[in-house]
Scaffold this motif. Structure first.
Motif, PDB file in Angstrom:
ATOM      1  N   GLU A  13       0.833  -1.201   0.000  1.00  0.00           N
ATOM      2  CA  GLU A  13       0.000   0.000   0.000  1.00  0.00           C
ATOM      3  C   GLU A  13       0.873   1.260   0.000  1.00  0.00           C
ATOM      4  O   GLU A  13       0.601   2.223  -0.716  1.00  0.00           O
ATOM      5  CB  GLU A  13      -0.935  -0.025   1.210  1.00  0.00           C
ATOM      6  CG  GLU A  13      -2.091   0.927   1.092  1.00  0.00           C
ATOM      7  CD  GLU A  13      -3.159   0.672   2.139  1.00  0.00           C
ATOM      8  OE1 GLU A  13      -4.097   1.487   2.188  1.00  0.00           O
ATOM      9  OE2 GLU A  13      -3.073  -0.301   2.922  1.00  0.00           O
ATOM     10  N   LEU A  53      -4.652   0.836  -5.716  1.00  0.00           N
ATOM     11  CA  LEU A  53      -4.617   1.180  -4.300  1.00  0.00           C
ATOM     12  C   LEU A  53      -5.875   0.689  -3.581  1.00  0.00           C
ATOM     13  O   LEU A  53      -5.798   0.218  -2.438  1.00  0.00           O
ATOM     14  CB  LEU A  53      -4.453   2.693  -4.150  1.00  0.00           C
ATOM     15  CG  LEU A  53      -4.118   3.243  -2.790  1.00  0.00           C
ATOM     16  CD1 LEU A  53      -2.882   2.589  -2.213  1.00  0.00           C
ATOM     17  CD2 LEU A  53      -3.912   4.746  -2.879  1.00  0.00           C
ATOM     18  N   SER A  57      -5.838  -1.799  -0.488  1.00  0.00           N
ATOM     19  CA  SER A  57      -6.515  -1.403   0.751  1.00  0.00           C
ATOM     20  C   SER A  57      -7.454  -2.508   1.225  1.00  0.00           C
ATOM     21  O   SER A  57      -7.516  -2.811   2.427  1.00  0.00           O
ATOM     22  CB  SER A  57      -7.330  -0.142   0.491  1.00  0.00           C
ATOM     23  OG  SER A  57      -6.909   0.900   1.279  1.00  0.00           O
TER      24      SER A  57
END
Length: 154
Positions: A13, A53, A57
């Motif tokens: 991340e 992303l 996540s």
């Protein structure tokens, strides 16, 4: 699941956040240099990183829930709560460092996004003002004595 697995997800991340920051800075440089023909490309690249992303996540959230469960916590705990609950001080420190890095990245990315939005709005206003100076036939209006966007006196 382990703190090690969560740390691996957090590193991924963070890498994507670094890439997003780079892409936003790249977009800003294009805006400042007037290279508007590349803005669409830069925007698509930013959107691609944001998509990746979101997946990272989600993966981190799943790993966090597993670690929380192994520690006897609810699955929706925050990273701060997880770090505090980890018994090993070394892993606690690792998770706290990830948390600090994520917060710093988020702050930087938010500032870049806001600045780029301002530049994009200013560029859009300038383009609209230039187009407004033209009449529907594409030439400068008869009351305009200043420079023209399109020279029709050829």
């Amino acid at each position: 699941m382990s703190a090690n697995a969560l740390s691996t997800r957090l590193w991924r991340e963070r890498e994507l956040l670094d890439l997003l920051q780079f892409k936003l800075e790249e977009q800003q440089l294009l805006l400042l240099s007037g290279k508007s023909q590349w803005i669409d490309h830069a925007t698509r690249e930013i959107e691609s990183v944001v998509d990746k992303l979101q997946g990272a996540s989600l993966s981190r959230a799943v790993e966090s829930a597993h670690l929380a469960s192994s520690l006897g916590l609810a699955g929706d705990v925050t990273l701060t709560q997880l770090a505090a609950a980890v018994e090993d001080p070394a892993w606690r420190e690792v998770l706290e460092q990830h948390l600090r890095a994520l917060r710093d990245s988020a702050s930087t990315i938010t500032a870049l996004r806001d600045t780029n939005s301002s530049y994009l709005r200013a560029a859009q206003r300038a383009a609209q003002e230039s187009l407004a100076a033209l009449d529907p036939a594409g030439s400068a209006s008869s009351t305009d004595t200043g420079p023209r966007l399109i020279d029709t006196d050829l």
